[in-house]
Design a protein around this motif. Sequence first.
Motif, PDB file in Angstrom:
ATOM      1  N   CYS A 209       0.742  -1.261  -0.044  1.00 50.20           N
ATOM      2  CA  CYS A 209      -0.036   0.008   0.041  1.00 50.20           C
ATOM      3  C   CYS A 209       0.907   1.270   0.056  1.00 50.20           C
ATOM      4  CB  CYS A 209      -0.939  -0.061   1.187  1.00 50.20           C
ATOM      5  SG  CYS A 209      -2.284  -1.271   1.178  1.00 50.20           S
ATOM      6  N   ARG A 210       2.002   1.383   0.656  1.00 54.67           N
ATOM      7  CA  ARG A 210       2.759   2.351   0.905  1.00 54.67           C
ATOM      8  C   ARG A 210       3.511   2.680  -0.344  1.00 54.67           C
ATOM      9  NH1 ARG A 210       4.066   0.699   6.151  1.00 54.67           N
ATOM     10  NH2 ARG A 210       6.066  -0.525   5.347  1.00 54.67           N
ATOM     11  N   GLU A 211       3.842   1.403  -1.085  1.00 49.87           N
ATOM     12  CA  GLU A 211       4.465   1.550  -2.288  1.00 49.87           C
ATOM     13  C   GLU A 211       3.688   2.086  -3.383  1.00 49.87           C
ATOM     14  OE1 GLU A 211       6.010  -2.136  -3.449  1.00 49.87           O
ATOM     15  OE2 GLU A 211       7.803  -2.138  -1.924  1.00 49.87           O
ATOM     16  N   LYS A 212       2.416   1.635  -3.306  1.00 47.91           N
ATOM     17  CA  LYS A 212       1.499   1.952  -4.215  1.00 47.91           C
ATOM     18  C   LYS A 212       1.124   3.434  -4.046  1.00 47.91           C
ATOM     19  CE  LYS A 212      -3.312   1.017  -6.237  1.00 47.91           C
ATOM     20  NZ  LYS A 212      -4.397  -0.102  -5.842  1.00 47.91           N
ATOM     21  N   GLN A 213       0.894   3.861  -2.807  1.00 46.41           N
ATOM     22  CA  GLN A 213       0.713   5.340  -2.353  1.00 46.41           C
ATOM     23  C   GLN A 213       1.940   6.251  -2.605  1.00 46.41           C
ATOM     24  OE1 GLN A 213      -2.156   6.433  -1.465  1.00 46.41           O
ATOM     25  NE2 GLN A 213      -1.378   8.631  -1.165  1.00 46.41           N
ATOM     26  N   SER A 214       3.012   5.727  -2.809  1.00 44.17           N
ATOM     27  CA  SER A 214       4.237   6.546  -2.973  1.00 44.17           C
ATOM     28  C   SER A 214       4.360   6.823  -4.433  1.00 44.17           C
ATOM     29  CB  SER A 214       5.590   5.741  -2.486  1.00 44.17           C
ATOM     30  OG  SER A 214       6.746   6.483  -2.834  1.00 44.17           O
ATOM     31  N   LEU A 215       3.958   5.491  -5.102  1.00 44.05           N
ATOM     32  CA  LEU A 215       3.911   5.402  -6.780  1.00 44.05           C
ATOM     33  C   LEU A 215       3.104   6.590  -7.244  1.00 44.05           C
ATOM     34  CD1 LEU A 215       5.230   4.573  -9.295  1.00 44.05           C
ATOM     35  CD2 LEU A 215       3.465   2.700  -9.395  1.00 44.05           C
ATOM     36  N   LYS A 216       1.795   6.517  -6.633  1.00 38.47           N
ATOM     37  CA  LYS A 216       0.810   7.670  -6.943  1.00 38.47           C
ATOM     38  C   LYS A 216       1.237   8.908  -6.627  1.00 38.47           C
ATOM     39  CE  LYS A 216      -4.196   8.381  -6.314  1.00 38.47           C
ATOM     40  NZ  LYS A 216      -5.356   7.973  -5.890  1.00 38.47           N
ATOM     41  N   GLU A 217       1.754   9.145  -5.287  1.00 42.30           N
ATOM     42  CA  GLU A 217       2.309  10.499  -5.112  1.00 42.30           C
ATOM     43  C   GLU A 217       3.458  11.073  -6.162  1.00 42.30           C
ATOM     44  OE1 GLU A 217       3.422  10.373  -0.904  1.00 42.30           O
ATOM     45  OE2 GLU A 217       1.278  10.257  -0.297  1.00 42.30           O
ATOM     46  N   GLU A 218       4.070  10.210  -6.319  1.00 40.08           N
ATOM     47  CA  GLU A 218       5.088  10.352  -7.376  1.00 40.08           C
ATOM     48  C   GLU A 218       4.613  11.062  -8.772  1.00 40.08           C
ATOM     49  OE1 GLU A 218       9.038  11.510  -8.400  1.00 40.08           O
ATOM     50  OE2 GLU A 218       8.328  10.889  -6.464  1.00 40.08           O
ATOM     51  N   GLU A 219       3.740  10.157  -9.136  1.00 36.80           N
ATOM     52  CA  GLU A 219       3.125  10.394 -10.314  1.00 36.80           C
ATOM     53  C   GLU A 219       2.454  11.721 -10.237  1.00 36.80           C
ATOM     54  OE1 GLU A 219       0.577   7.103 -11.305  1.00 36.80           O
ATOM     55  OE2 GLU A 219       2.098   5.649 -11.772  1.00 36.80           O
ATOM     56  N   LYS A 221       3.053  14.169  -8.222  1.00 36.57           N
ATOM     57  CA  LYS A 221       3.958  15.182  -8.255  1.00 36.57           C
ATOM     58  C   LYS A 221       4.689  15.538  -9.726  1.00 36.57           C
ATOM     59  CE  LYS A 221       8.497  16.305  -6.119  1.00 36.57           C
ATOM     60  NZ  LYS A 221       9.439  15.880  -5.282  1.00 36.57           N
TER      61      LYS A 221
END
Length: 293
Positions: A209-219, A221
């Motif tokens: 979930c964190r990885e997915k959230q981090s990937l989503k936030e990065e996208e 950004k």
Amino acid sequence: IKDKQQLNKSLLDYRHEHQRLQDRKEFDLNDPESKKKELPARVSDDDTCVSTSGMQIFLGEDLQHEERKKYQKEQMREWVKEQITEKSRLSMEQKKSDDLYNKKAVEMDLRTVELSISDAETRKDINVAIAEYNKALAKEKSAQIQQELLNEQDDNFTELSNHIHGDMLTENPEVSESAFGPHRVIPDRWKGMSPSHVSSILRTQEMQCREKQSLKEEEEKVEREWERRRLAEARAGLVRENQIAREREELRKQSLKEEEEKVEREWERRRLAEARAGLVRENQIAREREELR
């Protein structure tokens, strides 16, 4: 008798030569043409020979009236001729000036039309380039969305596979392994999965979930950064376009004093420079987007 005649003749010749009537001292008193030779009593108003008691100058007299009138008429005639000549010269100069102004106005109108046509063609080319660039961006964005959907679908399948083959659903028998062998379990100890297994699964899910959230936030950004840069480029383009319009207006105003060919070359050079700068900037933005990915 002959000698006497000769003597008389000699006497007469002597008298005619040396004793002439006009050579006498009193000849001026007996001169029959004395009145013709005398000066007039008054030559002019400023005659120095006129005395105060001579009664030759009276108030109101104007002896030079005819000469003055004649001189005034001659002077007036000369003035009229000069005025006619000057008026004719000014008329010719004004006509030449008007012809030159009309020719210059026609030339400037033609130049303005040419500049307008050139500007319209340039804008058309720029709009075509922008449209092609936007199409490329839309195509790239669509490909990116498709790839994101495929990645998300792959992640979902991976997560589903992990759940299916994980310890939670398969009920890992390690917690109930018997000392008599791995194929046996202790029935009274079998209570499903162990807390370690549950914690491991939860940690894995949380990490995913964190990885997915981090990937989503990065996208997000990256998307915000791209949107910010695009807006900045659009503002810079508008500012530059306004600046070019002002410069073109200034050049159009200065073209009355400058050579038209020089203005055209300067405008063409700036337009090509702007086009090259735009292409370079677009390539740079594309490279930055690739790096951000």
